[in-house]
Design an enzyme around this catalytic site. Structure first.
Site: not given
Ligand code: RNT
Ligand code: ZN
Length: 414
Positions: A181, A222, A224, A255, A258, A282, A290, A292, A321
Site C-alpha cells: 500500500w 491495496e 484507496k 480494505d 477505502h 483489510h 476511513d 479505522d 486493519d
Molecule cells: C492505509 C491502509 C494501510 C494501512 C496499514 C498500516 O489507509 O489501509 O493498509 O492502514 O498498512
Molecule cells: Zn488497509
C-alpha cells in the site's frame, strides 16, 4: 456441552444447519492480526510522526514501546481469541537491536525474532513494506515519485520486504502475504493523472519481476480512494490495482475503509472471485471516512462474512486493519478479532442454499422473512460453545483479563 448449546443445535438442525460442522469450519479459519494496533502504527524505527494520510487518534495509556512489549501484548490478545491465527507485520517492526537499518537494506535476519515468536506459538506471519512515516515520503509520494532516486529507494525497500516475506514463509511453512500500500496522491486536482500511475506501474513491474515460490510468498496490492492531505487524487486507485492484479499474478487487497461509503466490499468479493482464485481483505470500520475504528459486529461486517463463507473461506485472505489509540489497545484487538469470527460463524449458521433458492424462484417475500428471522436464532449459544472448546473466556468475561493486565503491566509504561 451446555444446555443452551444443545437447544441451539436442535433449532439450527431444523433449518438444515449442522452447528458442529460450523464450529469445525470456524476453527479452521485464521485471521491475520495486525501488529500496528498495539502501538498506534508507530513501529520501532523512529519515534517520528505517523504520515501517509492515516491517523491514530487518542492517547490511552500503555502502548507498546518496543518489540518485547508488543509481543507480550499480542500474546495477551491472542490468548483471548479462539483458534489459531496469523500476525501481520509492517517493515518498521523489524528487529533493530543491532542498530537502525535503512528500509532498503532490511534483511531476513531482522525478522528472525518474529519468526521465532510465531513458530513457538504456531502462528503464520504476513508482511507489509512501510512506505510512509519516512523523510523520503515526506511529500506524500513514494513509488510514483517524479524523482528517480526516491523511486529507487522505495522500489528497493519493496524488493527487500518481498525477500524477507519469502524467507518468513519458508521458515514457517505457510505463505506470507506481502501487501503493498502506498500513500501517493495529490491534495489538489492534478494536471497530469497519467504519469504518476505509469511510474507506479513500472515500479511494481520491477518489484514483482522477482519470482518466489507461491508456497512461501504471495503478493497483494491495496487501493484507496483518498487519504488525509491527498483528497483529490490517489495514484493507486481501485481501477489501477484491479487491472494491475488481473494482469500481473498478484491479488487485490480490498480494505473496506477505502471506498466511497455507499460502496460495499461484500459486493466486490464475489465479483473479484470470478476472475481471481483469491482476494485479500483489510477489515476495518470506517465512520464517515476511513477512520479505522475497531471492527464492530455490524451489518457491513456480516455481509462481508457472508460472501467469504459462500465463496469458501480458503479463497479469502482475511486481515484486520484499524488503529484506535483512545481505548485499551489489547481490548481493541480482541474485540475486532472476535467480531470477525462471530460474523463468520453467523454466516455459517445461515441457510444460504435455501435463501438462494427463494431468490432464484422469485420468492422474495419468503427470502426476506426467512433471512430476517434467522437473525435472531441462538447464534450466541454456538459462539459460547466455540469459545469454551477453544479454552477462551465466553462473552465479555475476557475483559477481566485485559483489565488485570492493564492494572499490572500497562500502567507501568509511562
Ligand atoms: C492505509 C491502509 C494501510 C494501512 C496499514 C498500516 O489507509 O489501509 O493498509 O492502514 O498498512
Ligand atoms: Zn488497509
Amino acid at each position: 456441552m451446555s444446555f443452551l448449546y444443545e437447544e441451539a443445535k436442535k433449532i439450527y438442525a431444523d433449518i438444515g444447519i449442522d452447528t458442529e460442522d460450523a464450529i469445525k469450519k470456524l476453527s479452521e479459519i485464521s485471521l491475520s492480526m495486525h501488529c500496528w494496533q498495539g502501538d498506534d502504527v508507530g513501529g520501532f524505527e523512529s519515534s517520528g510522526e505517523l504520515t501517509g494520510g492515516i491517523q491514530a487518534t487518542g492517547n490511552y495509556p500503555g502502548k507498546a514501546r518496543n518489540m518485547e512489549e508488543l509481543m507480550a501484548d499480542i500474546d495477551k490478545a491472542l490468548s483471548l481469541v479462539p483458534g489459531k491465527h496469523r500476525i501481520n507485520l509492517h517493515a518498521t517492526y523489524a528487529d533493530y537491536s543491532d542498530g537502525i537499518v535503512s528500509r532498503d537494506k532490511l534483511e531476513p535476519k531482522h525478522f528472525d525474532k518474529w519468526i521465532e515468536f510465531a513458530k513457538e506459538r504456531g502462528l503464520g506471519i504476513d508482511i507489509n513494506p512501510t512506505l510512509f512515516s519516512h523523510p523520503l515520503a515526506a511529500d506524500g509520494l513514494t513509488l510514483s515519485h517524479p524523482d528517480e532516486n526516491v523511486r529507487r529507494f522505495w522500489i528497493d525497500h519493496c524488493k527487500a520486504i518481498r525477500k524477507i516475506g519469502a524467507y518468513i514463509g519458508e521458515k514457517l511453512g505457510t505463505p506470507c502475504l506481502n501487501n503493498i500500500w502506498i500513500p501517493d496522491g495529490y491534495k489538489e486536482t492534478p494536471a497530469d493523472r497519467t504519469s504518476p500511475r505509469q511510474r507506479l506501474k513500472d515500479a511494481l513491474d520491477e518489484i514483482l519481476s522477482i519470482e518466489y515460490d507461491k508456497k512461501y510468498l504471495v503478493d497483494s496490492v491495496e487501493s484507496k480512494v483518498f487519504g488525509i492531505g491527498v483528497e483529490s487524487y490517489t495514484v493507486g486507485s481501485h481501477e489501477f490495482y484491479m487491472n494491475y492484479a488481473a494482469n500481473n499474478n498478484c491479488y487485490c487487497l480490498l480494505d473496506n475503509g477505502h471506498y466511497h461509503p455507499t460502496e460495499s466490499v461484500a459486493d466486490k468479493i464475489p465479483s473479484m472471485l470470478l476472475f481471481s482464485d483469491k482476494v485479500a481483505l483489510h477489515v476495518t470500520r470506517g465512520i464517515r471516512w476511513d477512520s479505522d475504528h475497531v471492527v464492530g459486529y455490524t451489518d457491513e461486517l456480516k455481509e462481508i462474512a457472508k460472501e467469504i463463507v459462500i465463496a469458501g473461506p480458503e479463497r479469502v485472505i482475511i486481515g484486520l486493519d484499524y488503529f484506535d489509540a483512545s481505548i485499551n489497545r489489547i481490548a481493541a484487538w480482541v474485540m475486532g478479532m472476535r467480531n470477525m469470527q462471530k460474523a463468520l460463524l453467523g454466516a455459517m449458521l445461515t441457510p444460504h442454499g435455501k435463501l438462494a433458492e427463494c431468490q432464484n424462484n422469485g420468492n422474495f417475500t419468503e427470502m426476506f422473512v426467512f433471512s430476517e428471522e434467522v437473525k435472531s436464532y441462538p447464534q450466541g449459544a454456538v459462539w459460547d460453545e466455540f469459545c469454551e472448546r477453544n479454552n477462551v473466556p465466553v462473552r465479555e468475561n475476557w475483559f477481566k483479563t485485559v483489565k488485570e493486565y492493564e492494572d499490572s503491566v500497562l500502567v507501568e509504561r509511562k
